[in-house]
Design a protein around this motif. Structure first.
Motif, PDB file in Angstrom:
ATOM      1  N   PRO A   1     -47.558  22.152  26.196  1.00 22.83           N
ATOM      2  CA  PRO A   1     -46.583  22.479  27.244  1.00 22.83           C
ATOM      3  C   PRO A   1     -47.066  23.614  28.141  1.00 22.83           C
ATOM      4  O   PRO A   1     -47.716  24.559  27.679  1.00 22.83           O
ATOM      5  N   ASP A   2     -46.736  23.485  29.423  1.00 21.58           N
ATOM      6  CA  ASP A   2     -47.050  24.529  30.404  1.00 21.58           C
ATOM      7  C   ASP A   2     -45.851  24.628  31.340  1.00 21.58           C
ATOM      8  O   ASP A   2     -45.805  23.992  32.384  1.00 21.58           O
ATOM      9  N   ASP A   3     -44.874  25.419  30.935  1.00 19.70           N
ATOM     10  CA  ASP A   3     -43.616  25.476  31.683  1.00 19.70           C
ATOM     11  C   ASP A   3     -43.795  26.022  33.088  1.00 19.70           C
ATOM     12  O   ASP A   3     -43.087  25.601  34.007  1.00 19.70           O
ATOM     13  N   LEU A   4     -44.715  26.957  33.275  1.00 20.95           N
ATOM     14  CA  LEU A   4     -44.914  27.508  34.613  1.00 20.95           C
ATOM     15  C   LEU A   4     -45.367  26.432  35.583  1.00 20.95           C
ATOM     16  O   LEU A   4     -44.803  26.273  36.674  1.00 20.95           O
ATOM     17  N   VAL A   5     -46.371  25.670  35.192  1.00 19.64           N
ATOM     18  CA  VAL A   5     -46.888  24.615  36.066  1.00 19.64           C
ATOM     19  C   VAL A   5     -45.826  23.543  36.277  1.00 19.64           C
ATOM     20  O   VAL A   5     -45.568  23.106  37.396  1.00 19.64           O
ATOM     21  N   ARG A   6     -45.190  23.099  35.192  1.00 19.94           N
ATOM     22  CA  ARG A   6     -44.185  22.046  35.302  1.00 19.94           C
ATOM     23  C   ARG A   6     -43.036  22.465  36.214  1.00 19.94           C
ATOM     24  O   ARG A   6     -42.683  21.733  37.139  1.00 19.94           O
ATOM     25  N   ARG A   7     -42.459  23.619  35.959  1.00 20.28           N
ATOM     26  CA  ARG A   7     -41.287  24.021  36.729  1.00 20.28           C
ATOM     27  C   ARG A   7     -41.633  24.327  38.179  1.00 20.28           C
ATOM     28  O   ARG A   7     -40.829  24.058  39.083  1.00 20.28           O
ATOM     29  N   THR A   8     -42.807  24.868  38.422  1.00 18.74           N
ATOM     30  CA  THR A   8     -43.219  25.129  39.804  1.00 18.74           C
ATOM     31  C   THR A   8     -43.412  23.822  40.565  1.00 18.74           C
ATOM     32  O   THR A   8     -42.966  23.673  41.711  1.00 18.74           O
ATOM     33  N   PHE A   9     -44.052  22.854  39.917  1.00 18.59           N
ATOM     34  CA  PHE A   9     -44.271  21.548  40.538  1.00 18.59           C
ATOM     35  C   PHE A   9     -42.947  20.839  40.770  1.00 18.59           C
ATOM     36  O   PHE A   9     -42.714  20.253  41.840  1.00 18.59           O
ATOM     37  N   GLU A  10     -42.051  20.898  39.791  1.00 14.68           N
ATOM     38  CA  GLU A  10     -40.736  20.277  39.950  1.00 14.68           C
ATOM     39  C   GLU A  10     -39.962  20.907  41.103  1.00 14.68           C
ATOM     40  O   GLU A  10     -39.336  20.201  41.909  1.00 14.68           O
TER      41      GLU A  10
ATOM     42  N   PHE B   1     -41.157  22.445  43.685  1.00 17.18           N
ATOM     43  CA  PHE B   1     -41.791  22.050  44.944  1.00 17.18           C
ATOM     44  C   PHE B   1     -41.330  20.662  45.382  1.00 17.18           C
ATOM     45  O   PHE B   1     -40.895  20.466  46.523  1.00 17.18           O
ATOM     46  N   LEU B   2     -41.418  19.689  44.465  1.00 21.95           N
ATOM     47  CA  LEU B   2     -41.023  18.326  44.822  1.00 21.95           C
ATOM     48  C   LEU B   2     -39.528  18.229  45.103  1.00 21.95           C
ATOM     49  O   LEU B   2     -39.107  17.491  45.993  1.00 21.95           O
ATOM     50  N   ARG B   3     -38.735  18.980  44.345  1.00 26.01           N
ATOM     51  CA  ARG B   3     -37.294  18.957  44.573  1.00 26.01           C
ATOM     52  C   ARG B   3     -36.969  19.401  46.009  1.00 26.01           C
ATOM     53  O   ARG B   3     -36.139  18.792  46.688  1.00 26.01           O
ATOM     54  N   SER B   4     -37.622  20.440  46.471  1.00 30.43           N
ATOM     55  CA  SER B   4     -37.350  20.927  47.826  1.00 30.43           C
ATOM     56  C   SER B   4     -37.869  19.964  48.883  1.00 30.43           C
ATOM     57  O   SER B   4     -37.178  19.672  49.868  1.00 30.43           O
ATOM     58  N   GLN B   5     -39.075  19.436  48.685  1.00 36.05           N
ATOM     59  CA  GLN B   5     -39.660  18.528  49.678  1.00 36.05           C
ATOM     60  C   GLN B   5     -38.886  17.209  49.775  1.00 36.05           C
ATOM     61  O   GLN B   5     -38.570  16.740  50.865  1.00 36.05           O
ATOM     62  N   VAL B   6     -38.588  16.637  48.623  1.00 38.95           N
ATOM     63  CA  VAL B   6     -37.850  15.371  48.610  1.00 38.95           C
ATOM     64  C   VAL B   6     -36.420  15.598  49.092  1.00 38.95           C
ATOM     65  O   VAL B   6     -35.855  14.772  49.827  1.00 38.95           O
ATOM     66  N   GLY B   7     -35.835  16.725  48.719  1.00 38.99           N
ATOM     67  CA  GLY B   7     -34.473  17.020  49.164  1.00 38.99           C
ATOM     68  C   GLY B   7     -34.355  17.096  50.673  1.00 38.99           C
ATOM     69  O   GLY B   7     -33.402  16.566  51.263  1.00 38.99           O
ATOM     70  N   ILE B   8     -35.316  17.747  51.317  1.00 41.12           N
ATOM     71  CA  ILE B   8     -35.324  17.819  52.783  1.00 41.12           C
ATOM     72  C   ILE B   8     -35.418  16.425  53.383  1.00 41.12           C
ATOM     73  O   ILE B   8     -34.690  16.067  54.313  1.00 41.12           O
ATOM     74  N   ARG B   9     -36.314  15.635  52.824  1.00 37.70           N
ATOM     75  CA  ARG B   9     -36.516  14.276  53.341  1.00 37.70           C
ATOM     76  C   ARG B   9     -35.250  13.432  53.186  1.00 37.70           C
ATOM     77  O   ARG B   9     -34.852  12.701  54.090  1.00 37.70           O
TER      78      ARG B   9
ATOM     79  N   TRP C   1     -39.805  11.837  37.778  1.00 34.92           N
ATOM     80  CA  TRP C   1     -39.663  10.401  37.983  1.00 34.92           C
ATOM     81  C   TRP C   1     -38.509  10.073  38.920  1.00 34.92           C
ATOM     82  O   TRP C   1     -38.611   9.220  39.792  1.00 34.92           O
ATOM     83  N   VAL C   2     -37.400  10.780  38.740  1.00 30.67           N
ATOM     84  CA  VAL C   2     -36.251  10.492  39.585  1.00 30.67           C
ATOM     85  C   VAL C   2     -36.521  10.924  41.026  1.00 30.67           C
ATOM     86  O   VAL C   2     -36.071  10.277  41.985  1.00 30.67           O
ATOM     87  N   LEU C   3     -37.310  11.972  41.232  1.00 31.43           N
ATOM     88  CA  LEU C   3     -37.656  12.398  42.588  1.00 31.43           C
ATOM     89  C   LEU C   3     -38.548  11.372  43.277  1.00 31.43           C
ATOM     90  O   LEU C   3     -38.374  11.059  44.461  1.00 31.43           O
ATOM     91  N   MET C   4     -39.519  10.835  42.549  1.00 32.88           N
ATOM     92  CA  MET C   4     -40.369   9.794  43.125  1.00 32.88           C
ATOM     93  C   MET C   4     -39.565   8.537  43.449  1.00 32.88           C
ATOM     94  O   MET C   4     -39.767   7.884  44.479  1.00 32.88           O
TER      95      MET C   4
END
Length: 306
Positions: A151-160, A162-170, A196-199
């Motif tokens: 597990p790497d919570d920093l990488v996972r949560r940062t990536f999540e 990022f995608l949450r904000s980008q997909v949310g704007i779109r 998965w749900v963001l994609m």
């Protein structure tokens, strides 16, 4: 080769918006193919607006065929005028594998400016279905396999995030621009994050659906109320996990029976649980996200919603 297209005076010409509608390739991608790679060469009006002839549209369709075969956009120009029987080239340093490795490295380095650049570049240069199939979905699968072992919570949560904000704007702007059916899209209980749900949301929005996104699992007992109050045409559940037996075999089919709209499942869970849900009221849409979203329209027609 000249970048300026010439056609007989009586050739029908189409504006970029119509070409985008006909081919499914968004305007940003069409402009990138022209400017960056010279793949298409539309005419211009005196005011600089692009006009495309039928042979330009046919060329775009051939570009899509090569991209769908896994050929990177940087290699397509050399293939467009080859015979139809030519085989896809052996991947080189600019292939999808190289792009995946670059994206993985950027995500794991938590380099957000570079990640944002790669995200927008992938969506500009490729149709979304190709970008998801060839780049984002394989990278997410690789990351989740790594995180399961270490597990790497920093990488996972940062990536999540990022995608949450980008997909949310779109989604925000896409939902305002379309009158398509509203899809209620929710993660499933055992999925540790919203990747998965963001994609899935990104792909559904691209196909003209309005999307109400829940990136944390919505309780099954709340689905009927959510559908009613949000005026949703369908419920779509997504997960990268197997999910527990009781949820898949008992609770989910029971909820689907009581729901007044179709309920579908996509993501890795659809592959892992295909046999468990194959003959029940839950529609298994598969782990290939572009194909899963493409199956929504016939399903909505069969249900009398479209």
């Amino acid at each position: 080769m000249s970048n300026k297209a010439t056609h007989p005076p009586d050739t029908p010409l189409y504006p970029i918006r119509e070409v985008s509608r006909l081919t499914g390739v968004n305007s940003v991608t069409l402009r990138a193919w022209e400017r960056r790679y010279g793949l298409i060469r539309p005419q211009r009006t005196p005011k600089g607006h692009r006009l495309y002839a039928q042979d330009d549209i046919s060329r775009i369709e051939r570009i899509l065929q090569w991209l769908n075969r896994g050929v990177p956009v940087s290699q397509v120009a050399d293939l467009l005028d080859q015979p139809e029987t030519v085989e896809a080239p052996v991947p080189d340093a600019g292939d999808w594998s190289s792009q995946r490795q670059q994206l993985l490295a950027v995500i794991e380095a938590v380099d957000l400016p570079k990640l944002e650049a790669l995200y927008h570049q992938s969506l500009a240069l490729y149709p979304l279905s190709v970008a998801i199939n060839e780049l984002w979905q394989p990278v997410i699968l690789t990351l989740e396999a790594k995180w399961a072992a270490q597990p790497d919570d920093l990488v996972r949560r940062t990536f999540e995030a990022f995608l949450r904000s980008q997909v949310g704007i779109r989604l925000h702007y896409a939902n305002q621009a379309t009158r398509g059916p509203l899809i209620l899209l929710s993660a499933m209980p055992d999925d540790p994050g919203p990747l998965w749900v963001l994609m899935s949301a990104l792909m559904a929005s691209e196909q003209g659906y309005r999307v109400q996104l829940f990136d944390h699992s919505l309780a099954l007992e709340d689905l009927a109320q959510a559908v009613s109050r949000l005026h949703s045409s369908m419920v779509l559940l997504s997960s990268g996990q197997r999910e527990c037996d009781n949820y898949i075999r008992v609770a989910l089919p029971k909820a689907a029976e009581a729901l007044g709209v179709p309920i579908g499942v996509c993501g890795e869970v659809a592959r892992l649980r295909e046999n468990d849900l194959r003959d029940g009221p839950v529609h298994m849409l598969g782990d290939d996200l572009p194909q899963a979203i493409a199956r929504l329209r016939p399903l909505l027609r069969e249900s009398g919603i479209l």
